[in-house]
Structure formats: structure tokens, C-alpha cells
Motif scaffolding. Structure first.
Motif, PDB file in Angstrom:
ATOM      1  N   GLU A  68       0.845  -1.626  -0.215  1.00  0.00           N
ATOM      2  CA  GLU A  68       0.263   0.210   0.055  1.00  0.00           C
ATOM      3  C   GLU A  68       1.002   0.903  -0.079  1.00  0.00           C
ATOM      4  O   GLU A  68       0.330   2.344  -0.213  1.00  0.00           O
ATOM      5  N   SER A  69       1.895   1.195   0.365  1.00  0.00           N
ATOM      6  CA  SER A  69       3.197   2.476   0.899  1.00  0.00           C
ATOM      7  C   SER A  69       3.939   2.607  -0.059  1.00  0.00           C
ATOM      8  O   SER A  69       5.155   3.635  -0.476  1.00  0.00           O
ATOM      9  N   LYS A  70       3.574   1.886  -1.284  1.00  0.00           N
ATOM     10  CA  LYS A  70       5.141   1.497  -2.291  1.00  0.00           C
ATOM     11  C   LYS A  70       5.484   2.694  -2.722  1.00  0.00           C
ATOM     12  O   LYS A  70       6.562   2.995  -2.902  1.00  0.00           O
ATOM     13  N   ASP A  71       4.627   3.090  -3.613  1.00  0.00           N
ATOM     14  CA  ASP A  71       5.125   4.853  -4.317  1.00  0.00           C
ATOM     15  C   ASP A  71       5.682   5.733  -3.431  1.00  0.00           C
ATOM     16  O   ASP A  71       6.310   6.020  -3.599  1.00  0.00           O
ATOM     17  N   ALA A  72       5.248   5.323  -2.126  1.00  0.00           N
ATOM     18  CA  ALA A  72       5.926   5.800  -0.606  1.00  0.00           C
ATOM     19  C   ALA A  72       7.523   5.627  -0.358  1.00  0.00           C
ATOM     20  O   ALA A  72       8.252   6.570  -0.020  1.00  0.00           O
TER      21      ALA A  72
ATOM     22  N   ILE B   9       8.716   4.051  -2.393  1.00  0.00           N
ATOM     23  CA  ILE B   9      10.028   3.917  -3.558  1.00  0.00           C
ATOM     24  C   ILE B   9      10.688   5.344  -2.770  1.00  0.00           C
ATOM     25  O   ILE B   9      12.075   6.569  -3.731  1.00  0.00           O
ATOM     26  N   SER B  10      10.053   6.508  -3.421  1.00  0.00           N
ATOM     27  CA  SER B  10       9.591   8.334  -3.718  1.00  0.00           C
ATOM     28  C   SER B  10      11.140   8.773  -2.578  1.00  0.00           C
ATOM     29  O   SER B  10      12.047   9.875  -2.429  1.00  0.00           O
TER      30      SER B  10
ATOM     31  N   GLN C 174      10.940  -4.468  -9.794  1.00  0.00           N
ATOM     32  CA  GLN C 174      10.444  -4.679  -9.714  1.00  0.00           C
ATOM     33  C   GLN C 174       9.594  -5.835  -9.783  1.00  0.00           C
ATOM     34  O   GLN C 174       8.311  -6.550  -9.062  1.00  0.00           O
TER      35      GLN C 174
ATOM     36  N   TRP D 162       8.592  -6.975  -6.370  1.00  0.00           N
ATOM     37  CA  TRP D 162       7.634  -6.079  -5.266  1.00  0.00           C
ATOM     38  C   TRP D 162       6.403  -7.137  -6.475  1.00  0.00           C
ATOM     39  O   TRP D 162       5.382  -7.168  -5.784  1.00  0.00           O
TER      40      TRP D 162
END
Length: 269
Positions: free
Chosen positions: A7-11, A13-14, A28, A31
């Protein structure tokens, strides 16, 4: 844990890119491994929550839930695409086959399942296992007849029968004493098995409450089976609550008062 990471994948990575942390980011492929692992493990979480409750009957569900878990996990063997998750699925299937293959012969689980009007014999794949469980239940019902008053009995009642009715009363008493507890128990179990299944979402205890007068022996046996919980989680919750009540600032509570507080905390809803 894995669901929260996804759920926090984008956060994640950023943040790792911005702070330039000395942590290798997930690829990838990794993930994808996390995503598939969550899909495989989700039914295990659902079953764990289902059988860890303390507000409804749980032990009678174990046989069915374990069989369903095996089938769902086996279906993933042809669906997963990543090698690591395939290894996970294979290991889970092997472990469940080893642990669950004799589960139907477990005395507690088999008897509670049959005494649950929602499942009865339908939860079994081995006819010998459910026959053995029925034999044990019948024997227990026969023994319980000594302490369970028969329907229509006058145990504990003071009846003032006139001389006119005395002949009938003597014959009725003699008929009751000549009844065979063994055959009565067998007939009661057979009649119970022929009853239609209760709704799966309904409370089995409400069914037994309504059928109490029709199955007095089986009801007596049921009260000692369906009260069994499937896991130790309910008792562990009580231990946790006890630790919250008995703290450093409340360490002089006497055992009697602590017992009452824990009882109220666990049962007052």
C-alpha cells in the motif's frame, strides 16, 4: 505486514530516492513477489481471524476451514508466476497435507462438527471417521440419559393422583423404567442426522435452544462440546487484559478483586 508495504509502495520508492538512503530498492520482480505472496497468504489470515473469535462457536468450523484452505492453496500452484512464491505454495501444501490428513479422526473436532447443525456429516470425506464420531456421541447421549429427565417426566413434581388415576400412573411409571437408554440414544442421534442443515450464517446454539425438548440427551452432550474454542487466542486476550489491569500503579489489587475485574472486562458487553 506485506500488505502495508504494498500500500505504501510509491511512498517507499519516492522516500528512498529523495533521502538517498544506503538501502537497495526493491526491483520490479521483487514487488511482484510481494504481491503474489499476499494473494496466497490472504486466506490464511481470514481463517485465522475466523477461528480466533470468542463470541461464537469456532471448533466445529476447523475441519471445513482447513479443507477449504488446502483447496484454495492448491489452486495457486497453477496460478503463481514467480519462482519464490511457487516454492512458498508448494511448502504450504506439503505442510498442510502432513498436518491435516488425520484431522477428521480428532475426537474433539469431529464431535463438535457433527453436533453443529450447520455441518453434521457433510464436513467429512472419510465415512469411517464420521461413523466413529457418531458412535462416541451416541454413547455419550446414552450415559447422559441417567442425568437428563425424559420428556413428559414428572421428576421433582408432587402429583396428587386420585385412586381412579392410580392404575394409569403405575403403568406409566413402569413404562418409563422399562425404556432402553441405548435404543433411545440411537433413535435420537438418527433423527438429528436426518434434520435439514441449518443456515451456515446462523447461530447453531439458537437451533439447539429451539430443539432442546426434542433432543434432551444430545443437548446435554452438545453443551460439553460446542463450548470448546478452536484456539488459545481468547485466553491469551484475557491474559493481555489482566496485564493492563494489574499495573505498577495498581499492584496492590487483591486476587479476588482482580478476578472479578477480569471477568467483567471479558464478559460485560
Amino acid at each position: 505486514m506485506l500488505k502495508r508495504v504494498l500500500e505504501s509502495k510509491d511512498a517507499v520508492i519516492s522516500t528512498l530516492a529523495v533521502i538517498n538512503a544506503p538501502v537497495d530498492p526493491l526491483s520490479q520482480e521483487e514487488w511482484e513477489v510481494l504481491q503474489e505472496a499476499c494473494t496466497v497468504l490472504e486466506p490464511f489470515e481470514q481463517v485465522t481471524v475466523e477461528i480466533s473469535a470468542d463470541s461464537y462457536v469456532t471448533a466445529s468450523k476447523v475441519l471445513i476451514l482447513c479443507k477449504g484452505l488446502q483447496k484454495v492453496t492448491a489452486e495457486h500452484q497453477t496460478r503463481v508466476t514467480t519462482g519464490k512464491v511457487k516454492e512458498l505454495v508448494d511448502a504450504l501444501c506439503v505442510s498442510m497435507d502432513r498436518k491435516f490428513h488425520r484431522m477428521e479422526w480428532n475426537t474433539v473436532l469431529s464431535e463438535t462438527t457433527i453436533l453443529d447443525p450447520r455441518f453434521k456429516k457433510l464436513a467429512f470425506t472419510d465415512n469411517r471417521a464420521d461413523d466413529k464420531a457418531l458412535q462416541r456421541i451416541t454413547s455419550a447421549a446414552e450415559r447422559s440419559s441417567q442425568s437428563t429427565p425424559l420428556p413428559g417426566g414428572q421428576e421433582g413434581e408432587e402429583t396428587q393422583a386420585s385412586a381412579v388415576w392410580r392404575f394409569f400412573e403405575d403403568r406409566a411409571t413402569g413404562s418409563t423404567t422399562r425404556r432402553n437408554p441405548s435404543s433411545d440414544a440411537i433413535l435420537e442421534v438418527r433423527s438429528y442426522c436426518e434434520e435439514p442443515l441449518f443456515q451456515r450464517s446462523a447461530d447453531p446454539l439458537s437451533w439447539w435452544e429451539a430443539k432442546d425438548s426434542g433432543y434432551p440427551r444430545l443437548t446435554h452432550v452438545m453443551t460439553r462440546r460446542l463450548c470448546i474454542v478452536a484456539t488459545s487466542v481468547p485466553s491469551e486476550r484475557i491474559f493481555s487484559k489482566t496485564g493492563q489491569i494489574l499495573t505498577e500503579r495498581r499492584n496492590r489489587i487483591n486476587p479476588s478483586k482482580l478476578r472479578h475485574l477480569v471477568f467483567l472486562n471479558a464478559n460485560l458487553r
